[in-house]
Structures are given as structure tokens and as C-alpha cells.
Write a protein that holds these residues in place. Structure first.
Motif, PDB file in Angstrom:
ATOM      1  N   TYR A 235       0.753  -1.224   0.115  1.00 15.27           N
ATOM      2  CA  TYR A 235       0.094  -0.216  -0.007  1.00 15.27           C
ATOM      3  C   TYR A 235       0.839   1.271  -0.023  1.00 15.27           C
ATOM      4  N   TYR A 236       1.961   1.180   0.697  1.00 19.65           N
ATOM      5  CA  TYR A 236       2.816   2.281   0.599  1.00 19.65           C
ATOM      6  C   TYR A 236       4.164   1.982  -0.049  1.00 19.65           C
ATOM      7  N   PRO A 237       4.523   2.087  -1.332  1.00 18.49           N
ATOM      8  CA  PRO A 237       5.508   1.462  -2.021  1.00 18.49           C
ATOM      9  C   PRO A 237       6.615   2.225  -1.634  1.00 18.49           C
ATOM     10  N   LEU A 238       7.743   1.878  -1.682  1.00 22.45           N
ATOM     11  CA  LEU A 238       9.043   2.394  -1.265  1.00 22.45           C
ATOM     12  C   LEU A 238       9.770   2.913  -2.668  1.00 22.45           C
ATOM     13  N   GLY A 239      10.502   4.099  -2.215  1.00 21.10           N
ATOM     14  CA  GLY A 239      11.264   4.530  -3.355  1.00 21.10           C
ATOM     15  C   GLY A 239      11.393   6.266  -3.128  1.00 21.10           C
ATOM     16  N   VAL A 240      12.148   6.885  -3.932  1.00 23.11           N
ATOM     17  CA  VAL A 240      12.158   8.430  -3.877  1.00 23.11           C
ATOM     18  C   VAL A 240      11.223   8.844  -4.865  1.00 23.11           C
ATOM     19  N   PHE A 241      10.379   9.546  -4.376  1.00 24.09           N
ATOM     20  CA  PHE A 241       9.328  10.087  -5.072  1.00 24.09           C
ATOM     21  C   PHE A 241       9.817  11.610  -5.822  1.00 24.09           C
ATOM     22  N   LYS A 242      10.731  12.237  -5.146  1.00 25.52           N
ATOM     23  CA  LYS A 242      10.906  13.358  -5.616  1.00 25.52           C
ATOM     24  C   LYS A 242      12.516  13.671  -5.006  1.00 25.52           C
ATOM     25  N   ASP A 243      13.409  14.200  -6.154  1.00 27.72           N
ATOM     26  CA  ASP A 243      14.911  14.474  -5.665  1.00 27.72           C
ATOM     27  C   ASP A 243      15.472  15.555  -6.608  1.00 27.72           C
ATOM     28  N   VAL A 244      15.481  16.835  -6.175  1.00 25.25           N
ATOM     29  CA  VAL A 244      15.581  17.956  -7.094  1.00 25.25           C
ATOM     30  C   VAL A 244      17.069  18.314  -7.301  1.00 25.25           C
ATOM     31  N   THR A 245      17.971  17.233  -6.507  1.00 24.60           N
ATOM     32  CA  THR A 245      19.260  17.117  -6.866  1.00 24.60           C
ATOM     33  C   THR A 245      19.643  15.723  -7.986  1.00 24.60           C
ATOM     34  N   ALA A 246      18.925  14.995  -7.991  1.00 20.49           N
ATOM     35  CA  ALA A 246      19.159  14.006  -9.027  1.00 20.49           C
ATOM     36  C   ALA A 246      19.407  14.256 -10.294  1.00 20.49           C
ATOM     37  N   LYS A 247      20.200  13.431 -11.156  1.00 16.56           N
ATOM     38  CA  LYS A 247      20.320  13.750 -12.450  1.00 16.56           C
ATOM     39  C   LYS A 247      19.199  13.037 -13.183  1.00 16.56           C
ATOM     40  N   GLU A 248      18.894  13.585 -14.557  1.00 12.76           N
ATOM     41  CA  GLU A 248      17.760  12.809 -15.173  1.00 12.76           C
ATOM     42  C   GLU A 248      18.056  11.305 -15.410  1.00 12.76           C
ATOM     43  N   GLY A 249      16.777  10.859 -14.944  1.00  9.16           N
ATOM     44  CA  GLY A 249      16.954   9.148 -15.164  1.00  9.16           C
ATOM     45  C   GLY A 249      17.174   8.699 -14.041  1.00  9.16           C
ATOM     46  N   GLU A 250      17.631   9.412 -12.717  1.00 11.39           N
ATOM     47  CA  GLU A 250      18.070   8.743 -11.468  1.00 11.39           C
ATOM     48  C   GLU A 250      16.860   8.663 -10.597  1.00 11.39           C
ATOM     49  N   GLN A 251      15.825   9.602 -10.621  1.00 13.07           N
ATOM     50  CA  GLN A 251      14.686   9.399  -9.586  1.00 13.07           C
ATOM     51  C   GLN A 251      13.865   8.343 -10.099  1.00 13.07           C
ATOM     52  N   HIS A 252      13.208   7.854  -9.104  1.00 13.13           N
ATOM     53  CA  HIS A 252      12.018   6.657  -9.175  1.00 13.13           C
ATOM     54  C   HIS A 252      10.945   6.823  -7.983  1.00 13.13           C
ATOM     55  N   GLY A 253       9.944   6.261  -8.490  1.00 12.94           N
ATOM     56  CA  GLY A 253       8.954   6.242  -7.243  1.00 12.94           C
ATOM     57  C   GLY A 253       7.769   5.224  -7.678  1.00 12.94           C
TER      58      GLY A 253
END
Length: 253
Positions: A235-253
Motif C-alpha cells: 500500500y505504501y510503495p518504497l522509493g524516492v518520489f522526488k529529488d531535485v538534486t538527482a540527475k535525469e533518469g535517477e529519480q524513481h517512485g
């Protein structure tokens, strides 16, 4: 004898009061390890909320301030604006943050306050005998939902990361878990990242940590860890939902 494992400097010697099987103690250590790793203890100010972690000011070896129920983000905002070079964090449970403090957390994120929030989600009110919380799962039995949470009567659980991700002021949002060693290591990295985002003056950072409440769940500690993995993570999936410091393609959610 060589010391291979020791208490972080950012934790005191006080004995924790938490129930057997509770992962607050693990998460406290992860926060303290991040503070030590970044060498920021002397400039860090923590905000203790109301709930099971109300005595956090006894456990963290840094300046601490107690906040009224749900108001930790407002207190953190005031401290950070008066002392902008300080590293300010709040430590809040789901009843504190997602119920009485919902307006506070939403507006702190919307304003992009440069603070770090550690949000503990154990899907129940722990300190006050196990009532249903905003994060209680559909069908989950609590003291105030003895037949299981009914979404027809009380609505659906609130996913905080998914709620805040739309706000431009949110710089870093991640959900992690504390139910096994691999996930605990991941949680530690996310918490350290949330402090680094504040150091870089990027804005609001929040790490949601899925936790257990074996006593109020009515389970042995090992069973509670299994229940978290089998029921909360879907119900509460793990992951990074937002990261303004990440390079393109690194962020996931």
C-alpha cells in the motif's frame, strides 16, 4: 581491543523507553549516524513531537526543542528562519504529522522550508492505546476499528509522499522501511540524503519510514516485521518520489 561497533556521538546514553519490537530505536540510530557522518551535531537542532517519540529530546545528543502536537514543522520553520545556518529536523509519527499536523506539514512543504522531516509511519496511534490513524490500512483492526477500517466510513489511508510530491517547494521525498537489515541500510542512506539536501539549501526534505507497532498490532516482533512487509509495503510503495538534486533518469517512485 578494537572497537568495531559503537553508539553514535549524536545519541545520549539514556535508555530508550520503546516497547519490544518497536523500530523507533533503530530509526533514532540512523538519524544519529547521519548527523555524525555529516559532522553537523554542533549545529543541529531537533524538534520532538507528541507521540511515542515524545522523549526524543532525551535520546539525541544535540539541541532539542519540544513542540505541541502536530506543530513541529511550524516550530522548525521559526528556528530555521531565526538561525538559518543551523540544521533543523523534526521527528514525527503518523498521528502527529498526518492527523493534527497535516496542515503544518503541507504548508511547510509548499513554502519550501529548508528543513528535514523524519516521518514514522506505523499505521496506528501507538502512545494512546492503538486507535486508528490516518495511515491505518483498509481492514486493519485497531482499538477504534475493531472490525477493521472501513473505507466507506472513514475513507482511505493517506499516502504522505504522494500527497506532497505535487508541491513545488518539496525538494526530496522518499519512503523507506525498517523491517530488515537491507532496508535499514537503505533507510540510513535516505535520511543522510535528506540532511544533505538541507545543507545544500535545496528546500523541504522528508523521509517516511515504515515502522512496526507490535504491541498495538497484537503481534510478536518477528510477526510484526513480516506483517509490515506483506501488508504495508504494497500500500505504501518504497522509493524516492522526488529529488531535485538527482540527475535525469535517477529519480524513481
Amino acid at each position: 581491543m578494537k572497537t568495531v561497533f559503537q553508539k553514535p556521538q549524536a545519541m545520549t546514553d539514556a535508555q530508550l523507553h520503546y516497547c519490544p519490537g518497536c523500530t523507533h530505536g533503530i530509526i533514532h540510530r540512523l538519524v544519529a549516524e547521519a548527523i555524525d557522518a555529516l559532522d553537523i551535531r554542533e549545529q543541529t537542532i531537533g524538534i520532538a513531537s507528541v507521540g511515542c517519540s515524545v522523549f526524543a529530546y532525551d535520546y539525541f545528543n544535540c539541541d532539542m526543542q519540544q513542540a505541541a502536537h502536530g506543530r513541529a514543522p511550524a516550530v522548525a520553520t521559526g528556528i530555521k528562519r531565526v538561525l538559518p545556518e543551523s540544521i533543523v529536523f523534526t521527528y514525527q509519527g503518523d498521528g502527529d504529522l498526518a492527523s493534527i499536523g497535516m496542515a503544518e506539514i503541507v504548508h511547510a512543504a509548499a513554502r519550501g522550508e529548508n528543513i528535514t522531516v523524519i516521518f514514522i509511519n506505523n499505521a496506528i496511534y501507538g502512545m494512546t492505546s492503538g486507535q486508528m490513524a490516518p495511515t491505518t490500512l483498509p481492514g486493519q483492526v485497531t482499538a477504534t476499528s475493531p472490525r477493521g477500517r472501513s473505507v466507506n466510513e472513514t475513507g482511505y489511508p493517506i499516502r504522505i509522499c504522494e500527497l506532497l510530491v505535487a508541491l513545488e517547494g518539496a525538494a526530496y521525498l522518499a519512503r523507506v522501511s525498517s523491517h530488515n537489515p537491507r532496508h535499514i541500510l537503505q533507510a540510513g542512506r535516505a535520511i543522510k540524503k535528506a540532511f544533505e539536501v538541507q545543507q545544500q539549501k535545496q528546500g523541504f526534505a522528508l523521509v517516511e519510514v515504515l515502522s512496526t507497532c507490535s504491541v498495538n498490532w497484537g503481534m510478536a516482533p518477528v510477526k510484526a516485521m513480516q506483517w509490515l512487509e506483506e501488508n504495508m509495503i504494497p500500500y505504501y510503495p518504497l522509493g524516492v518520489f522526488k529529488d531535485v538534486t538527482a540527475k535525469e533518469g535517477e529519480q524513481h517512485g
